[in-house]
Design an enzyme around this catalytic site. Structure first.
Site, mmCIF file in Angstrom:
data_model
loop_
_atom_site.group_PDB
_atom_site.id
_atom_site.type_symbol
_atom_site.label_atom_id
_atom_site.label_comp_id
_atom_site.label_asym_id
_atom_site.label_seq_id
_atom_site.Cartn_x
_atom_site.Cartn_y
_atom_site.Cartn_z
ATOM 1 N N ARG A 1 1.035 -1.286 -0.099
ATOM 2 C CA ARG A 1 -0.133 -0.090 0.128
ATOM 3 C C ARG A 1 0.938 1.038 0.113
ATOM 4 N NH1 ARG A 1 -3.873 2.516 4.238
ATOM 5 N NH2 ARG A 1 -5.637 3.459 2.891
ATOM 6 N N ILE B 1 -7.439 7.491 -0.628
ATOM 7 C CA ILE B 1 -7.338 5.859 -0.650
ATOM 8 C C ILE B 1 -8.139 5.314 0.115
ATOM 9 C CG2 ILE B 1 -5.344 5.989 0.593
ATOM 10 C CD1 ILE B 1 -3.987 3.606 -0.900
ATOM 11 N N SER B 2 -9.089 4.454 -0.072
ATOM 12 C CA SER B 2 -9.778 3.681 0.837
ATOM 13 C C SER B 2 -9.099 3.177 1.963
ATOM 14 C CB SER B 2 -10.885 2.892 0.140
ATOM 15 O OG SER B 2 -11.181 3.133 -0.898
ATOM 16 N N GLN B 3 -9.992 2.858 2.962
ATOM 17 C CA GLN B 3 -9.428 2.146 4.241
ATOM 18 C C GLN B 3 -9.152 0.772 4.034
ATOM 19 O OE1 GLN B 3 -12.917 1.730 6.859
ATOM 20 N NE2 GLN B 3 -11.536 1.173 8.665
ATOM 21 N N PRO B 4 -8.138 0.248 4.042
ATOM 22 C CA PRO B 4 -7.873 -1.288 3.858
ATOM 23 C C PRO B 4 -8.941 -2.180 4.190
ATOM 24 C CG PRO B 4 -6.054 -0.132 4.763
ATOM 25 C CD PRO B 4 -7.074 0.686 4.945
#
Ligand code: SAH
Length: 668
Positions: A34, A60-63
């Site tokens: 990431r 960027i989205s949360q994992p």
């Protein structure tokens, strides 16, 4: 810690624990770096489970969300996937490790170019990036097996539904306001046939485009109408009629329930959290009635054998001459069993056994769980020291294999898995065999001590294996643990003989039939399911639930107990349905209900809440809800609309009990 270690930790300690189960998704999350998708100054935060800025006002989205959406897409290796909202390209890279080909669209030119260049550089050759309005889809490459939208729209763009294969899955956040959405999954069942399902509340940046929001967000007018799952019809009214309400736990009329239980030999009573007073109290009342009216032989709980055995000694008036050098349930999570509610019950049971001495050995109290590896080793050694010192010294050498890992048995599992350390399997299995062959020694009273030692040796062997397979996947270790609990229960029933009867206290997730939940679909089984398979109609399983209130729970493993607010239940859950009855507390017969139509309506899968020792309201949908078919899980359901936290024992309360009370504080 370097990035690889941080990533491994994120996957194992967060994603897995927060409910991601699909191994192909976890594997992909473990391989995509990431940090490479972030600007230099953001890289140090790469493995925080949080969204991060990537420029152009986007994130960027949360994992966890990336993993959750990937899981919801139910991808197969040959699938072709379309993503709307490439952003940094990270989610596309993750998807490309699971599916055959990924097409991703980004409306911001700069982001699209950076993502494209980056994916090429990192070798993600099966991802194509295009700049444009994703709400129109990618008609030249359609149809797709799966489509995922990483931005929240006012509705589902028709073009995307059209570009889905039959059998294809579309996952998209949909909401009436631009910054708060429900995650919706649409499955195309036929040319004009779609099935919709809500997966929980989420928060994404807005989807801007022809079938999304207008670029000028001040004017929040949706361009397309909203579509969601159909609301339940008059179920709450029917539920209200079928429910048997009660106003006080201590005075609830249990007669109808006792009648439904009939001659069942195993009554499983679940709880929706490990920290709710009402669940413990009603369970204790039902258990007392079973002991008094139906001669139940013992209670078995979701706790470690040696700790519960200390309670067993206490309630059956068999305090040993050798005081145990540990206190019952004094390790994390202490409040789960070391609380006022449990204390009241065990004092009641001790009195009951005193008054009913003629009933032979008395009603027992046992633990089925396997987390006490080292305490159990000590118990076996103590036993052998007493009866056979020579065998004790052999046992010390064998169990010595595990000693380096006393502080953290989980690292033992990892060390053996990677081949850096020899496994102790042979040693612990040999110890178990030795103890199984042993006959009661003359010096030992009625064989109970030997039985206790044998169960501890069994626990050590199963726990050793548990820690080794923990790294193969959560399903394997879960199944291994529940099999251990079930086998222990069966051994106990055998020891009591004949048609022995037991009450089992565990979390709903262990006692409700796993085959009727999403976990069953993933290949998990549990104590409830194994009991059903082995004992059929002799089992009566009861689950419990609540809408809101307080709960005793920690925020992280080994963290301190907190009294946390329980959020009102989600719209598409069983709990919400129960809440809509406007009744405070009731019993709801399911398999023995009079209104069978209601039971079949309830059998349609919904969300169900499960809070363990950890409660994270922030990620509630993902961490605490799963999908289930209630009447297939349980025979009966007990409802408390509002609940309160259990009462952990304070130091003063503990000090009041002197040894050999199981909850006493014993001087070191
Ligand atoms: N998947 C991304 C995160 C996406 S954030 C990642 O892993 O980094 C959502 C992205 O959707 C933003 O970059 C936003 O610019 C983009 N977006 C919003 N509306 C869009 C549309 N109609 N078409 C394509 N992209 C869109």
């Amino acid at each position: 810690m370097n990035f690889d270690q941080q990533r491994e930790r994120l996957v194992e300690n967060e994603l897995r624990i927060l409910g991601i189960r699909d191994e192909s998704v976890l594997r992909a999350m473990r391989t995509v770096p990431r940090e490479e998708f972030l600007s230099e100054e953001m890289q140090e935060f790469a493995y925080r489970n949080a969204p991060l800025p990537i420029g152009s006002g986007q994130t960027i989205s949360q994992p966890l969300i990336v993993a959750h959406m990937a899981e919801a897409l139910e991808l197969e290796p040959r699938d072709r996937v379309l993503e709307i909202g490439a952003g940094s390209g990270y989610a596309a890279a993750v998807l490309s490790r699971i599916a055959k080909q990924v097409f991703t669209i980004e409306r911001h030119r700069e982001l699209a170019d950076t993502a494209s260049e980056r994916l090429k550089r990192l070798g993600y050759a099966n991802v194509q990036v295009r700049c444009g309005d994703g709400t129109r889809g990618w008609p030249e490459e359609a149809p797709f097996d799966a489509i995922v939208v990483a931005a929240g729209g006012p509705g589902i763009p028709k073009a995307l539904l059209d570009q889905l294969c039959v059998g294809g899955r579309l996952v998209i956040p949909v909401g009436e306001v631009p910054d708060s959405q429900q995650l919706v999954r649409a499955i195309r069942r036929g040319d004009d046939e779609f099935e919709y399902e809500e997966l929980g509340a989420v928060r994404f940046v807005p989807l801007i485009g022809e079938a999304g929001w207008e670029a000028d967000l001040e004017n929040q007018r949706p361009n397309v109408p909203r579509r969601t799952a159909k609301p339940a019809q008059n179920l709450p009214v029917q539920l209200r009629e079928a429910a048997e309400p009660f106003s006080s736990i201590e005075n609830a009329d249990l007669r109808p329930l006792m009648e439904r239980i009939g001659d069942a030999r195993l009554v499983l009573i679940g709880e929706a959290s490990h920290g709710t007073s009402e669940f413990y109290r009603i369970r204790a009342e039902i258990t007392k009635a079973l002991i008094q009216q139906k001669n139940f032989d013992f209670v078995a709980i979701e706790a470690d054998w040696p700790d519960a055995y200390r309670i067993h000694d206490f309630v059956t008036h068999k305090e040993r001459s050798e005081p145990h050098d540990w206190e019952a349930f004094s390790r994390f999570p202490t409040w789960m069993w070391r609380n006022q509610e449990v204390l009241d019950f065990i004092h009641w049971l001790r009195d009951f056994n005193l008054q009913h001495r003629r009933r032979g050995r008395g009603v027992g109290f046992y633990g089925l769980d396997l987390y006490s590896l080292f305490t159990s080793v000590d118990c076996v050694l103590n036993y052998l020291d007493r009866v056979d010192p020579q065998a004790a010294s052999v046992a010390r050498v064998r169990y010595g294999c595990l000693t380096p890992w006393e502080g953290d048995p989980a690292t033992y599992g990892r060390a053996t898995l990677t081949g850096r350390y020899r496994s102790c399997e042979g040693e612990v299995v040999r110890m178990l065999e030795d103890l199984s062959k042993r006959r009661v020694a003359a010096s030992v009273h009625d064989g109970e001590d030997l039985f206790d030692a044998q169960l501890n040796a069994r626990l050590v062997a199963d726990a050793e294996q548990y820690y080794r397979i923990m790294y193969y996947g959560s399903d394997e270790s879960w199944n291994h643990r529940d099999t251990h609990m079930f086998d222990t229960l069966r051994l106990l029933l055998g020891r009591y003989g004949g048609r022995a009867k037991a009450v089992v206290w565990e979390h709903n997730s262990h006692l409700g039939n796993a085959a009727a939940t999403q976990f069953g679909k993933h290949g998990q089984h549990n104590v409830g399911q194994l009991c059903r398979q082995a004992f059929g109609a002799d089992v009566y399983a009861i689950g419990q639930g609540t809408d809101h209130g307080t709960v005793a729970a920690a925020s992280v493993w080994e963290g301190p107990m907190e009294t946390k607010q329980v959020r009102p239940a989600l719209t598409d859950s069983y709990e919400r349905l129960m809440h809509l009855t406007e009744l405070d507390a009731f019993f709801l017969p399911l398999t023995k209900a009079r209104n069978t139509q209601l039971t079949s309506a309830l059998a349609q899968r919904r969300l169900e809440r499960a809070v363990g020792v950890i409660y994270r309201p922030e990620t509630e949908r993902l961490s605490h809800y799963f999908d289930a078919s209630l009447p297939n899980q349980f025979d009966e359901w007990i409802w408390f609309d509002a609940t309160t936290a259990v009462h952990p024992l304070t130091t003063e309360q503990l000090a009041a009990h002197e040894a050999p009370h199981p909850f006493a504080i014993i001087d070191e």
